[in-house]
Motif scaffolding. Structure first.
Motif, PDB file in Angstrom:
ATOM      1  N   VAL A  98       0.868  -1.180   0.000  1.00 33.96           N
ATOM      2  CA  VAL A  98       0.000   0.000   0.000  1.00 33.96           C
ATOM      3  C   VAL A  98       0.906   1.231   0.000  1.00 33.96           C
ATOM      4  O   VAL A  98       2.020   1.187   0.526  1.00 33.96           O
ATOM      5  CB  VAL A  98      -0.977   0.059   1.205  1.00 33.96           C
ATOM      6  CG1 VAL A  98      -2.030  -1.010   1.119  1.00 33.96           C
ATOM      7  CG2 VAL A  98      -0.268   0.021   2.524  1.00 33.96           C
ATOM      8  N   ASP A  99       0.422   2.285  -0.630  1.00 30.88           N
ATOM      9  CA  ASP A  99       1.241   3.503  -0.693  1.00 30.88           C
ATOM     10  C   ASP A  99       0.807   4.575   0.293  1.00 30.88           C
ATOM     11  O   ASP A  99       1.528   5.540   0.521  1.00 30.88           O
ATOM     12  CB  ASP A  99       1.288   4.063  -2.128  1.00 30.88           C
ATOM     13  CG  ASP A  99      -0.032   3.942  -2.852  1.00 30.88           C
ATOM     14  OD1 ASP A  99      -1.065   4.105  -2.197  1.00 30.88           O
ATOM     15  OD2 ASP A  99      -0.026   3.669  -4.060  1.00 30.88           O
ATOM     16  N   LEU A 100      -0.376   4.394   0.896  1.00 32.72           N
ATOM     17  CA  LEU A 100      -0.903   5.449   1.765  1.00 32.72           C
ATOM     18  C   LEU A 100      -1.722   4.872   2.920  1.00 32.72           C
ATOM     19  O   LEU A 100      -2.505   3.942   2.722  1.00 32.72           O
ATOM     20  CB  LEU A 100      -1.794   6.360   0.897  1.00 32.72           C
ATOM     21  CG  LEU A 100      -2.493   7.547   1.538  1.00 32.72           C
ATOM     22  CD1 LEU A 100      -1.475   8.576   2.038  1.00 32.72           C
ATOM     23  CD2 LEU A 100      -3.439   8.211   0.538  1.00 32.72           C
ATOM     24  N   PHE A 101      -1.531   5.430   4.107  1.00 42.72           N
ATOM     25  CA  PHE A 101      -2.382   5.128   5.270  1.00 42.72           C
ATOM     26  C   PHE A 101      -3.090   6.415   5.676  1.00 42.72           C
ATOM     27  O   PHE A 101      -2.436   7.454   5.819  1.00 42.72           O
ATOM     28  CB  PHE A 101      -1.538   4.685   6.476  1.00 42.72           C
ATOM     29  CG  PHE A 101      -1.222   3.226   6.521  1.00 42.72           C
ATOM     30  CD1 PHE A 101      -0.211   2.696   5.739  1.00 42.72           C
ATOM     31  CD2 PHE A 101      -1.919   2.367   7.376  1.00 42.72           C
ATOM     32  CE1 PHE A 101       0.097   1.333   5.792  1.00 42.72           C
ATOM     33  CE2 PHE A 101      -1.623   1.005   7.429  1.00 42.72           C
ATOM     34  CZ  PHE A 101      -0.613   0.495   6.637  1.00 42.72           C
ATOM     35  N   LEU A 102      -4.399   6.349   5.868  1.00 40.06           N
ATOM     36  CA  LEU A 102      -5.129   7.481   6.442  1.00 40.06           C
ATOM     37  C   LEU A 102      -5.480   7.080   7.868  1.00 40.06           C
ATOM     38  O   LEU A 102      -6.209   6.101   8.086  1.00 40.06           O
ATOM     39  CB  LEU A 102      -6.373   7.808   5.614  1.00 40.06           C
ATOM     40  CG  LEU A 102      -6.091   8.255   4.169  1.00 40.06           C
ATOM     41  CD1 LEU A 102      -7.383   8.545   3.429  1.00 40.06           C
ATOM     42  CD2 LEU A 102      -5.159   9.479   4.126  1.00 40.06           C
ATOM     43  N   LEU A 103      -4.920   7.796   8.837  1.00 40.05           N
ATOM     44  CA  LEU A 103      -4.967   7.367  10.235  1.00 40.05           C
ATOM     45  C   LEU A 103      -5.873   8.219  11.113  1.00 40.05           C
ATOM     46  O   LEU A 103      -5.879   9.451  10.990  1.00 40.05           O
ATOM     47  CB  LEU A 103      -3.552   7.435  10.830  1.00 40.05           C
ATOM     48  CG  LEU A 103      -2.455   6.654  10.122  1.00 40.05           C
ATOM     49  CD1 LEU A 103      -1.100   7.032  10.695  1.00 40.05           C
ATOM     50  CD2 LEU A 103      -2.699   5.160  10.275  1.00 40.05           C
ATOM     51  N   PRO A 104      -6.587   7.541  12.038  1.00 39.49           N
ATOM     52  CA  PRO A 104      -7.334   8.300  13.044  1.00 39.49           C
ATOM     53  C   PRO A 104      -6.427   8.567  14.243  1.00 39.49           C
ATOM     54  O   PRO A 104      -5.291   8.091  14.292  1.00 39.49           O
ATOM     55  CB  PRO A 104      -8.443   7.319  13.424  1.00 39.49           C
ATOM     56  CG  PRO A 104      -7.783   5.973  13.327  1.00 39.49           C
ATOM     57  CD  PRO A 104      -6.747   6.084  12.231  1.00 39.49           C
ATOM     58  N   GLY A 105      -6.931   9.298  15.205  1.00 43.96           N
ATOM     59  CA  GLY A 105      -6.169   9.513  16.428  1.00 43.96           C
ATOM     60  C   GLY A 105      -6.868  10.526  17.295  1.00 43.96           C
ATOM     61  O   GLY A 105      -7.857  11.131  16.893  1.00 43.96           O
ATOM     62  N   GLN A 106      -6.361  10.664  18.510  1.00 44.69           N
ATOM     63  CA  GLN A 106      -6.953  11.605  19.462  1.00 44.69           C
ATOM     64  C   GLN A 106      -6.242  12.946  19.448  1.00 44.69           C
ATOM     65  O   GLN A 106      -6.864  13.980  19.646  1.00 44.69           O
ATOM     66  CB  GLN A 106      -6.862  11.032  20.885  1.00 44.69           C
ATOM     67  CG  GLN A 106      -7.799   9.893  21.155  1.00 44.69           C
ATOM     68  CD  GLN A 106      -9.219  10.380  21.359  1.00 44.69           C
ATOM     69  OE1 GLN A 106      -9.906  10.732  20.417  1.00 44.69           O
ATOM     70  NE2 GLN A 106      -9.657  10.414  22.592  1.00 44.69           N
ATOM     71  N   ALA A 107      -4.911  12.928  19.289  1.00 43.30           N
ATOM     72  CA  ALA A 107      -4.135  14.170  19.297  1.00 43.30           C
ATOM     73  C   ALA A 107      -2.889  13.998  18.434  1.00 43.30           C
ATOM     74  O   ALA A 107      -2.368  12.881  18.295  1.00 43.30           O
ATOM     75  CB  ALA A 107      -3.737  14.518  20.728  1.00 43.30           C
ATOM     76  N   PHE A 108      -2.451  15.122  17.860  1.00 41.42           N
ATOM     77  CA  PHE A 108      -1.309  15.097  16.953  1.00 41.42           C
ATOM     78  C   PHE A 108      -0.491  16.372  17.165  1.00 41.42           C
ATOM     79  O   PHE A 108      -1.000  17.353  17.684  1.00 41.42           O
ATOM     80  CB  PHE A 108      -1.796  15.089  15.495  1.00 41.42           C
ATOM     81  CG  PHE A 108      -2.869  14.083  15.223  1.00 41.42           C
ATOM     82  CD1 PHE A 108      -2.561  12.765  14.918  1.00 41.42           C
ATOM     83  CD2 PHE A 108      -4.208  14.439  15.319  1.00 41.42           C
ATOM     84  CE1 PHE A 108      -3.565  11.835  14.693  1.00 41.42           C
ATOM     85  CE2 PHE A 108      -5.221  13.523  15.095  1.00 41.42           C
ATOM     86  CZ  PHE A 108      -4.895  12.213  14.779  1.00 41.42           C
ATOM     87  N   ASP A 109       0.782  16.336  16.725  1.00 40.08           N
ATOM     88  CA  ASP A 109       1.518  17.600  16.684  1.00 40.08           C
ATOM     89  C   ASP A 109       2.315  17.694  15.392  1.00 40.08           C
ATOM     90  O   ASP A 109       2.392  16.740  14.623  1.00 40.08           O
ATOM     91  CB  ASP A 109       2.365  17.816  17.950  1.00 40.08           C
ATOM     92  CG  ASP A 109       3.617  16.961  18.023  1.00 40.08           C
ATOM     93  OD1 ASP A 109       4.024  16.392  16.991  1.00 40.08           O
ATOM     94  OD2 ASP A 109       4.191  16.866  19.123  1.00 40.08           O
ATOM     95  N   ARG A 110       2.903  18.877  15.182  1.00 37.93           N
ATOM     96  CA  ARG A 110       3.567  19.117  13.886  1.00 37.93           C
ATOM     97  C   ARG A 110       4.957  18.505  13.798  1.00 37.93           C
ATOM     98  O   ARG A 110       5.673  18.723  12.827  1.00 37.93           O
ATOM     99  CB  ARG A 110       3.591  20.612  13.591  1.00 37.93           C
ATOM    100  CG  ARG A 110       4.347  21.383  14.639  1.00 37.93           C
ATOM    101  CD  ARG A 110       4.288  22.852  14.338  1.00 37.93           C
ATOM    102  NE  ARG A 110       4.233  23.591  15.583  1.00 37.93           N
ATOM    103  CZ  ARG A 110       4.829  24.743  15.774  1.00 37.93           C
ATOM    104  NH1 ARG A 110       5.495  25.306  14.793  1.00 37.93           N
ATOM    105  NH2 ARG A 110       4.742  25.346  16.940  1.00 37.93           N
ATOM    106  N   THR A 111       5.367  17.759  14.852  1.00 31.32           N
ATOM    107  CA  THR A 111       6.626  17.022  14.738  1.00 31.32           C
ATOM    108  C   THR A 111       6.369  15.549  14.390  1.00 31.32           C
ATOM    109  O   THR A 111       7.304  14.775  14.250  1.00 31.32           O
ATOM    110  CB  THR A 111       7.464  17.078  16.045  1.00 31.32           C
ATOM    111  OG1 THR A 111       6.821  16.265  17.041  1.00 31.32           O
ATOM    112  CG2 THR A 111       7.610  18.495  16.572  1.00 31.32           C
ATOM    113  N   GLY A 112       5.089  15.162  14.296  1.00 36.38           N
ATOM    114  CA  GLY A 112       4.781  13.790  13.886  1.00 36.38           C
ATOM    115  C   GLY A 112       4.291  12.889  15.006  1.00 36.38           C
ATOM    116  O   GLY A 112       4.085  11.697  14.799  1.00 36.38           O
ATOM    117  N   ARG A 113       4.104  13.473  16.181  1.00 37.38           N
ATOM    118  CA  ARG A 113       3.578  12.628  17.262  1.00 37.38           C
ATOM    119  C   ARG A 113       2.082  12.403  17.082  1.00 37.38           C
ATOM    120  O   ARG A 113       1.357  13.307  16.665  1.00 37.38           O
ATOM    121  CB  ARG A 113       3.836  13.289  18.618  1.00 37.38           C
ATOM    122  CG  ARG A 113       5.306  13.328  18.964  1.00 37.38           C
ATOM    123  CD  ARG A 113       5.487  13.846  20.360  1.00 37.38           C
ATOM    124  NE  ARG A 113       6.907  13.919  20.689  1.00 37.38           N
ATOM    125  CZ  ARG A 113       7.360  14.205  21.886  1.00 37.38           C
ATOM    126  NH1 ARG A 113       6.517  14.449  22.878  1.00 37.38           N
ATOM    127  NH2 ARG A 113       8.650  14.244  22.116  1.00 37.38           N
TER     128      ARG A 113
END
Ligand SMILES: Nc1nc2c(c(=O)[nH]1)N(C=O)[C@@H](CNc1ccc(C(=O)N[C@@H](CCC(=O)O)C(=O)O)cc1)CN2
Ligand SMILES: Nc1ncnc2c1ncn2[C@@H]1O[C@H](COP(=O)(O)OP(=O)(O)OP(=O)(O)O)[C@@H](O)[C@H]1O
Length: 281
Positions: free
Chosen positions: A191-206
């Protein structure tokens, strides 16, 4: 320069009254939280020390999930609908989505206040018989047990989905003809792409998930498979409401957290990793 470009894409950064880990770029040194080592085993056993540190991270994660859940509950249906539309439109119009042939995506759950993926899923699946060659191969999650085991199974229509005990739509393991659905881990191409859910994110990739460890476990497995097969790594892209984007350092991480390559919010795409900067330009 990258930092400025990223900063200009961000409209709103939400400040949460939580203990901060030291800011660290997830990509430069992923394991931001280095577990302290005791000077000598007789002072304090290493296992006990790491358990204490891991527990602190787990507690901080739980506290952050509670905060984010509250912030998401406060979003009006109109605000959500407008962000859902902006995020999906950004993805559908992007060159990297259009170019993707095979992807893993989540089936959004409205009650869990996840960014809507319905328009994206519809674009991947054939709308009429005979249009199969215009579509993408789509794999979606199925939880197998409470032991972090999740598979990604191929579906060809939304009718392949049934509600599970958590009220999330997921594929049955066998299709209408009684054949096992294709598992992305045993598929012959990547697969070339994952679309991921989540609760929180930041601009460093966490990325902070719901706490099951399903995605981190799966992503590690998939990245290992990709390396073994000498395939190109898929792009890991998370979808986020503005209220889920945290300032640097707010999201606690440990060694099993897999960093994302890019983030899509209603203000646009935030490419993070070198791979994202390359594929999303
Ligand atoms: N749409 C979607 N599908 C997914 C996930 C997901 O996060 N979103 N998963 C990603 O792992 C897996 C399912 N894991 C899940 C883990 C927790 C909850 C849940 O309802 N959590 C509640 C809190 C429950 C509790 O605290 O006991 C919540 O988050 O409010 C749902 C799914 C696989 N499929
Ligand atoms: N690859 C892994 N191997 C072993 N344990 C793991 C792995 N990934 C996560 N875990 C464990 O799963 C539990 C939940 O992890 P964590 O809180 O990071 O999940 P999350 O990021 O919220 O969820 P998810 O990854 O499903 O979105 C933790 O105890 C963590 O140590």
């Amino acid at each position: 320069m990258i930092k400025n470009a990223v900063a200009s894409l961000m409209v709103r950064l939400h400040h949460l009254p939580l203990p901060r880990a030291p800011p660290a770029s997830t990509y430069r040194h992923h394991h931001a939280l280095r577990l302290p080592r005791p000077a000598s085993a007789s002072v304090r056993p290493a296992a006990a020390m790491s358990t204490t540190a891991e527990q602190a991270v787990a507690d901080q994660k739980r506290a952050l999930r509670t905060e984010v859940r509250r912030a998401l509950k406060a979003l009006s249906p109109d605000q959500r609908a407008s962000e859902d539309l902006a995020i999906q439109t950004t993805i559908l119009n992007s060159s990297w989505f259009k170019a993707s042939k095979r992807l893993c995506a989540y089936i959004s759950c409205y009650q869990l206040r996840e960014v809507d993926t319905s328009k994206i899923l519809a674009e991947c699946l054939p709308s009429n018989p005979g249009q199969e060659e215009l579509t993408k191969d789509l794999y979606v999650p199925r939880v197998e047990d409470k032991n972090r085991n999740m598979r990604m199974l191929k579906i060809t229509t939304m009718d392949d989905l049934v509600k599970n005990s958590m009220n999330i739509l997921e594929p049955s393991p066998v299709d209408a003809s009684g054949n096992d659905r294709e598992d992305v881990l045993t598929a012959s191409s990547p697969v070339d792409l994952f679309l991921l859910p989540g609760q929180a994110f930041d601009r460093t990739g966490r990325r902070l998930g719901r706490g099951g460890g399903y995605y981190d476990t799966f992503l590690l497995k998939y990245q290992e498979l990709t390396k073994e097969k000498e395939w190109k790594q898929p792009l890991l892209v998370a979808l986020s409401y503005s209220a889920q984007i945290m300032e640097e350092g707010v999201i606690p991480v440990n060694s099993t957290d897999v960093p994302i390559d890019a983030l899509v919010s209603s203000s646009g795409v935030i490419p993070i990793s070198p791979a994202a900067l390359e594929r999303m330009k």
